[in-house]
Design an enzyme around this catalytic site. Structure first.
Site, PDB file in Angstrom:
ATOM      1  N   CYS A 122     123.559 -32.864  30.319  1.00  0.00           N
ATOM      2  CA  CYS A 122     122.786 -32.423  31.558  1.00  0.00           C
ATOM      3  C   CYS A 122     121.305 -32.941  31.605  1.00  0.00           C
ATOM      4  CB  CYS A 122     123.029 -31.153  31.989  1.00  0.00           C
ATOM      5  SG  CYS A 122     124.443 -30.273  32.425  1.00  0.00           S
ATOM      6  N   ASN A 125     120.601 -27.141  30.998  1.00  0.00           N
ATOM      7  CA  ASN A 125     121.163 -28.389  29.994  1.00  0.00           C
ATOM      8  C   ASN A 125     121.429 -27.755  28.720  1.00  0.00           C
ATOM      9  OD1 ASN A 125     119.468 -31.030  27.952  1.00  0.00           O
ATOM     10  ND2 ASN A 125     121.625 -30.579  28.507  1.00  0.00           N
ATOM     11  N   GLY A 126     122.667 -27.926  28.187  1.00  0.00           N
ATOM     12  CA  GLY A 126     122.923 -27.311  26.956  1.00  0.00           C
ATOM     13  C   GLY A 126     124.266 -26.840  26.812  1.00  0.00           C
ATOM     14  N   CYS A 156     117.476 -31.061  18.962  1.00  0.00           N
ATOM     15  CA  CYS A 156     118.610 -31.882  18.435  1.00  0.00           C
ATOM     16  C   CYS A 156     118.086 -33.334  18.134  1.00  0.00           C
ATOM     17  CB  CYS A 156     119.552 -32.206  19.664  1.00  0.00           C
ATOM     18  SG  CYS A 156     120.404 -33.667  19.753  1.00  0.00           S
ATOM     19  N   TYR A 178     119.875 -41.320  20.365  1.00  0.00           N
ATOM     20  CA  TYR A 178     120.702 -41.898  21.594  1.00  0.00           C
ATOM     21  C   TYR A 178     120.495 -41.314  22.681  1.00  0.00           C
ATOM     22  CZ  TYR A 178     124.986 -42.351  24.027  1.00  0.00           C
ATOM     23  OH  TYR A 178     125.860 -42.924  24.871  1.00  0.00           O
ATOM     24  N   SER A 238     120.848 -48.614  23.712  1.00  0.00           N
ATOM     25  CA  SER A 238     120.137 -47.624  22.441  1.00  0.00           C
ATOM     26  C   SER A 238     120.218 -48.349  21.035  1.00  0.00           C
ATOM     27  CB  SER A 238     120.802 -46.165  22.616  1.00  0.00           C
ATOM     28  OG  SER A 238     122.368 -46.255  22.534  1.00  0.00           O
ATOM     29  N   ASP A 266     123.923 -50.399  15.759  1.00  0.00           N
ATOM     30  CA  ASP A 266     124.301 -49.530  16.931  1.00  0.00           C
ATOM     31  C   ASP A 266     123.552 -48.243  16.862  1.00  0.00           C
ATOM     32  OD1 ASP A 266     125.394 -48.848  19.542  1.00  0.00           O
ATOM     33  OD2 ASP A 266     127.444 -49.076  18.622  1.00  0.00           O
ATOM     34  N   ASP A 267     123.632 -47.270  17.868  1.00  0.00           N
ATOM     35  CA  ASP A 267     123.096 -46.040  17.711  1.00  0.00           C
ATOM     36  C   ASP A 267     123.727 -45.004  16.681  1.00  0.00           C
ATOM     37  OD1 ASP A 267     124.949 -44.455  19.679  1.00  0.00           O
ATOM     38  OD2 ASP A 267     124.195 -46.188  20.825  1.00  0.00           O
ATOM     39  N   CYS A 306     117.809 -30.069  14.685  1.00  0.00           N
ATOM     40  CA  CYS A 306     119.272 -29.725  14.476  1.00  0.00           C
ATOM     41  C   CYS A 306     119.921 -30.868  13.812  1.00  0.00           C
ATOM     42  CB  CYS A 306     120.026 -29.104  15.599  1.00  0.00           C
ATOM     43  SG  CYS A 306     121.889 -28.931  15.274  1.00  0.00           S
ATOM     44  N   CYS A 333     125.861 -31.970  13.368  1.00  0.00           N
ATOM     45  CA  CYS A 333     127.084 -32.710  13.616  1.00  0.00           C
ATOM     46  C   CYS A 333     127.042 -33.745  12.066  1.00  0.00           C
ATOM     47  CB  CYS A 333     126.917 -33.480  14.610  1.00  0.00           C
ATOM     48  SG  CYS A 333     125.411 -34.356  15.087  1.00  0.00           S
TER      49      CYS A 333
END
Ligand code: SF4
Length: 478
Positions: A8, A111-112, A249, A255, A296, A358-359, A447, A450
């Site tokens: 979002c 957003n989130g 993040c 990206y 990106s 690439d990103d 963060c 991932c």
């Protein structure tokens, strides 16, 4: 070309005079379109009277001239662009949502992704709440509204609700007299505000949206902070601030965000160039040209070329007018999609050893198609570099990295990935270089769960509790 999506973008404005706030919101959302293309919406507040419009589609298609005219003029407006994950697609989940209650009405957008969605929803349902959607924002609005019924102001209701809502959220809320912005205590998702020359305050996910309406960036909303904008001025509430380390993040820099945005004082373009610089330093290679995957990967490719001394080239042209293109269903749908979007520039790559930046690399399927395009255009060697480290874990904070099963790096060695993607060599940004993108100590203030599995919050554990297993139990009625 990444397979990842942000969920979002939000934009809001409060003007000292009645004005065309819908138009400003339109321009703001247009600048944030990269954060979500599934649906969008605007709510205009004209002295307490809310007029709203939401639909599936991109900003240009949804907000036609008649729709913009119907939104009229006002002194505040709130807008949202949304990318829906597979389980929350559909107009019914479009934002902002408007809630009517005994103390008035409120519009909300965010957003989130909240990590205790199912627990909160279950509790609310057992208390008699009935849900119309399976989106987080409906749960958030229920929690806020419930608090509103027993407290003195809308900002107090949000302050109390923030004790219950866990996870990532950058929220904008509008009451008849106030515009409110708030960020979760970790600050996972960006949110900033600025001011225009006519004294309108503007809140947005990214500074590029402020630029689009001529607003000057003032600052970010702090993690845990609530900022209230009204005719009386600005009020800051910091009850939830400094409760934990900031965890913005890091993938926003790599990206999600637009390269012309500045997040927490750091240029996104510069962060991407730094990624390219460190990719070049960590694993030097002999090559003839450096190219980036549009869009990106371009900034990182430039950084790689500047650091390595290998010439930078335009290796792909991206068709910017693709939109929702009809693709003949069949075996090579993914390949056809990439081909109509990207075309290799043979003059740049023919007979050359190419460094392709690439990103990120998620499934590896799109990368394989892009590499094939380069080989067909005559590249003799292709060395793929990812400006993100290896994706190894799901994201619970608003990105659709949903399952380890689909992540190529989870299931294959570098050697195997090189073979699958069809490259001569492959390298990912090293974890120890991640903080260098924005000039901070490794792991400090951002963060990276991932990549590292170090989640800053409790995460949904059992498959039943995992919000990504939410089911749509009935077909949406349009
Ligand atoms: Fe961003 Fe990854 Fe953290 Fe999700 S898990 S918020 S994508 S860094």
């Amino acid at each position: 070309m990444s397979n990842l999506h942000e969920e979002c973008g939000v934009f809001a404005i409060i003007s000292p005079e009645k004005s065309h706030v819908a138009a400003s919101t339109y321009y703001g959302l247009f600048a944030l379109q990269h954060r979500g293309q599934e649906s969008c919406g605007i709510v205009v507040n004209d002295d307490g009277v809310f007029t709203s419009y939401r639909d599936n589609g991109i900003v240009n298609d949804v907000f036609t001239n008649p729709v913009m005219e119907s939104l009229g003029y006002g002194n505040m407006a709130l807008g949202h662009v949304r990318y829906g994950t597979s389980d929350t697609k559909g107009r019914v989940n479009a934002q902002p949502i408007v809630v009517n209650h005994v103390k008035g009405h409120t519009a909300l957008a965010y957003n989130g992704a909240i990590t205790n969605y199912l627990e909160l929803r279950k509790e609310l349902e057992l208390g008699g709440a009935i849900f119309h959607t399976n989106s987080d924002i409906e749960v958030i609005s229920y929690v806020v509204t419930k608090e509103r019924l027993t407290c003195g102001s809308v900002e107090e209701s949000l302050e109390r609700a923030m004790e219950k809502i866990e996870g990532a959220y950058s929220i904008v809320m509008m009451s008849p007299t106030k515009l409110i912005a708030a960020r979760d205590k970790f600050g996972f998702r960006p949110l900033c505000y600025g001011i225009t020359s006519d004294g309108s305050y503007v809140i947005a996910s990214e500074s590029c949206a402020l630029d689009s309406v001529g607003a000057k960036l003032i600052r970010e909303i702090e993690p845990g902070e609530i900022v209230v904008f009204s005719k009386e001025g600005i009020r800051e509430i910091k009850t939830h601030c400094n409760k934990c380390d900031k965890k913005l993040c890091i993938f926003e820099y790599i990206y999600f965000a637009r390269p012309d945005s500045v997040i927490e004082g750091k240029s996104v373009h510069k962060a991407r160039r730094n990624a390219g610089k460190w990719l070049a330093r960590q694993n030097p290679i002999e090559a003839d040209v450096v190219i980036g995957v549009p869009d990106s990967g371009l900034d990182a490719a430039l950084g790689y070329a500047q650091e390595s001394g290998i010439p930078y080239g335009i290796g792909f042209i991206k068709n910017k007018y693709i939109g929702r293109t009809f693709i003949v269903p069949g075996q090579n749908v993914r390949e056809d999609k990439v081909k109509i979007k990207l075309n290799a520039v043979a003059d740049t790559v023919k007979g050359k050893r190419v460094v392709l930046v690439d990103d990120s690399i998620v499934r590896g399927t799109t990368s394989a198609i892009i590499v094939k395009l380069l080989r067909e255009a005559g590249a003799t060697e292709v060395h793929l570099r990812s400006s993100a480290p290896m994706f190894l874990n799901p994201c619970y904070y608003g990105t659709d990295i949903a399952s380890r099963d689909v992540l190529i790096a989870c299931n294959h060695s570098i050697k195997e990935m090189e073979e699958i993607i069809g490259v001569d060599s492959l390298d990912f940004l090293k974890l120890e270089n991640l903080g260098k993108l924005i000039g901070v100590e490794n792991g400090c203030g951002y963060c990276d769960a991932c990549f590292t599995n170090n989640y800053p919050t409790a995460i949904p554990t059992s498959s039943e509790k995992n919000k990504y297993s939410k089911k749509i139990s009935e077909k949406e009625v349009e």
